[in-house]
Enzyme design. Structure first.
Site, PDB file in Angstrom:
ATOM      1  N   HIS A   1       0.856  -1.192   0.000  1.00  0.00           N
ATOM      2  CA  HIS A   1       0.000   0.000   0.000  1.00  0.00           C
ATOM      3  C   HIS A   1       0.892   1.242   0.000  1.00  0.00           C
ATOM      4  CE1 HIS A   1       0.864   0.421   4.266  1.00  0.00           C
ATOM      5  NE2 HIS A   1       0.330  -0.780   4.527  1.00  0.00           N
TER       6      HIS A   1
ATOM      7  N   HIS B   1       3.970   1.486   2.404  1.00  0.00           N
ATOM      8  CA  HIS B   1       5.194   0.802   1.950  1.00  0.00           C
ATOM      9  C   HIS B   1       5.841   1.600   0.805  1.00  0.00           C
ATOM     10  CE1 HIS B   1       2.498  -2.745   3.105  1.00  0.00           C
ATOM     11  NE2 HIS B   1       3.438  -2.748   4.025  1.00  0.00           N
TER      12      HIS B   1
ATOM     13  N   CYS C   1       2.395 -10.688  20.749  1.00  0.00           N
ATOM     14  CA  CYS C   1       1.498 -10.199  19.691  1.00  0.00           C
ATOM     15  C   CYS C   1       1.981 -10.785  18.370  1.00  0.00           C
ATOM     16  CB  CYS C   1       1.487  -8.679  19.608  1.00  0.00           C
ATOM     17  SG  CYS C   1       0.619  -8.100  18.120  1.00  0.00           S
TER      18      CYS C   1
ATOM     19  N   CYS D   1       2.768  -8.139  15.588  1.00  0.00           N
ATOM     20  CA  CYS D   1       4.081  -7.490  15.747  1.00  0.00           C
ATOM     21  C   CYS D   1       5.200  -8.518  15.689  1.00  0.00           C
ATOM     22  CB  CYS D   1       4.226  -6.820  17.108  1.00  0.00           C
ATOM     23  SG  CYS D   1       3.193  -5.415  17.393  1.00  0.00           S
TER      24      CYS D   1
ATOM     25  N   CYS E   1      -2.315  -5.482  22.613  1.00  0.00           N
ATOM     26  CA  CYS E   1      -1.081  -5.000  22.001  1.00  0.00           C
ATOM     27  C   CYS E   1      -1.117  -3.472  21.930  1.00  0.00           C
ATOM     28  CB  CYS E   1      -0.953  -5.581  20.597  1.00  0.00           C
ATOM     29  SG  CYS E   1       0.317  -4.748  19.645  1.00  0.00           S
TER      30      CYS E   1
ATOM     31  N   HIS F   1      -1.427  -2.764  17.959  1.00  0.00           N
ATOM     32  CA  HIS F   1      -2.582  -3.260  17.193  1.00  0.00           C
ATOM     33  C   HIS F   1      -3.906  -3.240  17.969  1.00  0.00           C
ATOM     34  CE1 HIS F   1       0.871  -4.850  14.944  1.00  0.00           C
ATOM     35  NE2 HIS F   1       0.097  -4.640  13.903  1.00  0.00           N
TER      36      HIS F   1
ATOM     37  N   LYS G   1      -3.144   5.448  11.356  1.00  0.00           N
ATOM     38  CA  LYS G   1      -2.121   4.759  10.577  1.00  0.00           C
ATOM     39  C   LYS G   1      -2.823   3.760   9.660  1.00  0.00           C
ATOM     40  CE  LYS G   1       2.070   2.075  10.723  1.00  0.00           C
ATOM     41  NZ  LYS G   1       2.421   0.691  10.997  1.00  0.00           N
TER      42      LYS G   1
ATOM     43  N   LYS H   1      -3.967  -3.079   7.589  1.00  0.00           N
ATOM     44  CA  LYS H   1      -4.871  -4.093   7.066  1.00  0.00           C
ATOM     45  C   LYS H   1      -6.093  -4.212   7.968  1.00  0.00           C
ATOM     46  CE  LYS H   1      -4.485  -8.764   5.303  1.00  0.00           C
ATOM     47  NZ  LYS H   1      -3.585  -9.897   5.123  1.00  0.00           N
TER      48      LYS H   1
HETATM   49  N1  MSP Z   1       9.128  -6.927   8.161  1.00  0.00           N
HETATM   50  C1  MSP Z   1       9.268  -5.829   9.029  1.00  0.00           C
HETATM   51  C2  MSP Z   1      10.528  -5.041   8.730  1.00  0.00           C
HETATM   52  C3  MSP Z   1      11.791  -5.836   8.808  1.00  0.00           C
HETATM   53  S1  MSP Z   1      13.165  -4.879   8.340  1.00  0.00           S
HETATM   54  C4  MSP Z   1      14.469  -5.779   8.767  1.00  0.00           C
HETATM   55  C5  MSP Z   1       8.081  -4.902   8.874  1.00  0.00           C
HETATM   56  N2  MSP Z   1       7.387  -5.003   7.731  1.00  0.00           N
HETATM   57  S2  MSP Z   1       6.123  -4.127   7.335  1.00  0.00           S
HETATM   58  O1  MSP Z   1       5.618  -4.719   6.121  1.00  0.00           O
HETATM   59  O2  MSP Z   1       5.219  -3.985   8.413  1.00  0.00           O
HETATM   60  O3  MSP Z   1       6.702  -2.743   6.899  1.00  0.00           O
HETATM   61  C6  MSP Z   1       6.921  -1.718   7.839  1.00  0.00           C
HETATM   62  C7  MSP Z   1       7.488  -0.530   7.107  1.00  0.00           C
HETATM   63  O4  MSP Z   1       6.634  -0.194   6.004  1.00  0.00           O
HETATM   64  C8  MSP Z   1       7.582   0.731   7.931  1.00  0.00           C
HETATM   65  O5  MSP Z   1       8.741   0.785   8.724  1.00  0.00           O
HETATM   66  C9  MSP Z   1       7.581   1.759   6.828  1.00  0.00           C
HETATM   67  O6  MSP Z   1       8.837   1.801   6.215  1.00  0.00           O
HETATM   68  C10 MSP Z   1       6.556   1.204   5.853  1.00  0.00           C
HETATM   69  N3  MSP Z   1       5.209   1.585   6.204  1.00  0.00           N
HETATM   70  C11 MSP Z   1       4.129   0.760   6.294  1.00  0.00           C
HETATM   71  N4  MSP Z   1       3.036   1.492   6.593  1.00  0.00           N
HETATM   72  C12 MSP Z   1       3.374   2.775   6.715  1.00  0.00           C
HETATM   73  C13 MSP Z   1       2.678   3.959   6.984  1.00  0.00           C
HETATM   74  N5  MSP Z   1       1.383   3.985   7.169  1.00  0.00           N
HETATM   75  N6  MSP Z   1       3.396   5.100   7.010  1.00  0.00           N
HETATM   76  C14 MSP Z   1       4.737   5.136   6.780  1.00  0.00           C
HETATM   77  N7  MSP Z   1       5.412   4.032   6.530  1.00  0.00           N
HETATM   78  C15 MSP Z   1       4.774   2.840   6.497  1.00  0.00           C
HETATM   79  O7  MSP Z   1       7.848  -4.094   9.755  1.00  0.00           O
END
Ligand code: MSP
Length: 514
Positions: free
Chosen positions: A20, A23, A128, A131, A147, A150, A298, A301
């Site tokens: 999304h 990311h 969790c 997380c 959590c 979440h 934020k 999902k």
């Molecule tokens: N898999 C772990 C990260 C491991 S790194 C060694 C993880 N994955 S995640 O799919 O949840 O991705 C988290 C990251 O996605 C955040 O740190 C950020 O870079 C990005 N984001 C996901 N949603 C976001 C927002 N709503 N806003 C900003 N960044 C976001 O955590």
């Protein structure tokens, strides 16, 4: 200084969720930085990828009635498709289920074990799954057993675990932070990390026996490493840790991690400690940004408030979203959400910015210049003047933009770049070449404006990789602007003149707000 190395990483994304704009936000920033450093002539390596182990993925797979590997294969492919769609120029896409990763994780953690920083203990606690993390009783109580991130109930888990003796790293980490004041950016996030360390660190469980979907512990294969301790190591796997030492030593000192604040603890506390435990230097730079929020929350999902990159790039009539195109998409996130604080996503703001900066400022500059060149100069672009008042503006803009990219402030870098576009438009309006008879004055004014377009076609590459190449082509230049090298290419006076200028369709058709 040209010829430096620049190694930039995004978090690796979990494969239970599809990509999304949250990311995409981090990934577009990493891409823009990689493109900027390539322009500087730096040896650049841009890594992104997917995080495929752990209970969360296993459960998502079960819910979808497929194997964990199938879940990982399908979703990882969707991330790659999404990144291709928005022109992400990664050099490597890592998947934690690859053999190269297993090899590096095992080599790294074996080293930490051999160095005496890991031991076996019985563990129980509140977990969790979303997380993939344990929480303390105190944290659980504070959130009514839920959590803190979440809001879903924590689950009681009990198992034999190997522990990483993190508590022994409180002092070494504080020393490292003191000696490297710029390592974690921005300062507020550095202080947050220091706060966590100063509270005192507890040893952390790093293995599981309750699941099999993970990297086996090399000295006790009944256990797999807990997903986070496998995931963080991706950053060194990709540059050859444990498999190509020379390559690892060459690239590791230049690493720039980009993350959001949700994973600050893992990156700014656990990861540097793990590296110290393995006898390696902690990361050179960790850049932490805030959340992209939708309607004040934020995106996630569970909240069903996600927005997908393809809806914004191609438009989605059902959701009343206009098509911003690839560059319109990228520009918005780089320009409108300053790196650091949380930012609220708004479609209205995105349309406003698109119309002002892309359709009007940049689009108008090109279309005006091309129209007048066709009318007054037989379609042949004249050369700029050495003493143009825009020359000083261009030099100042370059300095500001370069400093801002260096400080990981894309929003400021683009703001500076657009100053040059605005000045060029103002210059045209002040002299109105369309009202003058063909001749030296018209040639000078248009030559200056063409030179601005040439410079902008280079400086705006990180945000607008497609459009900048088109501007370059329309003003008659050969090749592609990404072959140019900074700072030399930004110096005033290099548009040669005598080139055929093309008046094509609008670069960015104006959009109407939904
Ligand atoms: N898999 C772990 C990260 C491991 S790194 C060694 C993880 N994955 S995640 O799919 O949840 O991705 C988290 C990251 O996605 C955040 O740190 C950020 O870079 C990005 N984001 C996901 N949603 C976001 C927002 N709503 N806003 C900003 N960044 C976001 O955590």
């Amino acid at each position: 200084m040209p010829g430096q190395r620049f190694y930039v990483t995004t978090p690796i994304y979990y494969v239970n969720d599809i990509p999304h704009i949250g990311h995409a936000y981090t990934t577009v920033i990493a891409d823009a930085l990689a493109r900027w450093h390539r322009l500087l002539g730096d040896d650049t390596w841009f890594l992104t990828g997917t995080d495929e182990h752990g209970l969360k993925i296993q459960r998502a797979a079960a819910a979808n009635g497929i194997s964990a590997q199938e879940q990982a294969d399908r979703t990882s492919a969707r991330f790659r498709e999404a990144w291709d769609r928005i022109d992400i120029s990664y050099d490597d896409f890592i998947r934690t289920t690859e053999d190269r990763h297993t090899a590096s994780v095992q080599a790294f953690l074996q080293k930490v074990y051999d160095n005496g920083h890991i031991e076996k203990r019985r563990y129980s606690g509140l977990y969790c799954v979303a997380c993939e993390a344990y929480y303390s009783e105190a944290e659980a109580d504070e959130h009514g057993g839920n959590c803190p991130i979440h809001g879903t109930p924590l689950e009681f888990f009990e198992e034999d675990n190997y522990f990483f003796k993190l508590s022994a790293f409180t002092e070494p980490l504080l020393e490292w932070y003191a000696a490297n004041p710029d390592a974690v950016q921005p300062e507020g996030k550095r202080n947050e990390a220091l706060g966590l360390i100063r509270q005192g660190l507890e040893d952390v469980s790093i293995t599981r026996t309750s699941l099999t979907w993970g990297v086996p512990v090399p000295w006790d294969p009944e256990h797999v490493f807990y997903v986070w301790y496998d995931a963080l190591i991706n950053y060194v796997t990709a540059i050859g840790y444990g498999t190509d030492d020379e390559r690892f030593r060459a690239w590791w000192p230049s690493v720039h991690h980009l993350i959001a604040k949700d994973i600050l603890r893992f990156h700014c506390v656990y990861w540097p400690a793990m590296l110290l435990a393995a006898g390696e230097a902690p990361p050179n730079r960790i850049n932490v940004h805030g959340y992209l929020m939708v309607g004040g929350e934020k995106m996630s999902k569970t909240r069903l408030n996600q927005i997908f990159p393809s809806d914004l790039v191609h438009g989605n009539a059902e959701k009343e979203i206009p098509a911003f195109g690839v560059d319109g998409f990228r520009y918005h996130f780089l320009r409108d959400t300053p790196f650091g604080p949380d930012g609220d996503f708004s479609l209205e703001a995105m349309v406003t910015r698109y119309n002002a900066d892309l359709a009007n400022n940049l689009g108008n500059l090109l279309s005006r210049v091309a129209t007048v060149v066709v009318k007054k100069c037989d379609g042949v672009g004249p050369a700029p003047r050495a003493d143009s008042p825009l020359a000083a503006v261009a030099a100042e803009v370059y300095r500001e933009a370069a400093a801002a990219w260096d400080a990981i402030a894309p929003s400021r870098a683009l703001e500076a770049t657009w100053k040059l576009i605005r000045e060029a438009n103002a210059h045209l309006e002040a002299h109105e070449p369309w009202k003058l008879d063909p001749g030296a004055e018209v040639d000078g004014i248009l030559g200056d404006a063409l030179e601005v377009l040439r410079i902008v076609a280079i400086l705006a590459i990180p945000a607008l990789p497609e459009t900048t190449a088109e501007v370059w082509r329309r003003i008659g230049l050969e090749g592609v602007p990404s072959e140019q090298r900074l700072p030399a290419a930004a110096r005033w006076g290099q548009y040669p003149g005598g080139l055929a200028v093309e008046k094509g369709a609008a670069l960015f058709p104006r959009l109407t707000a939904p």
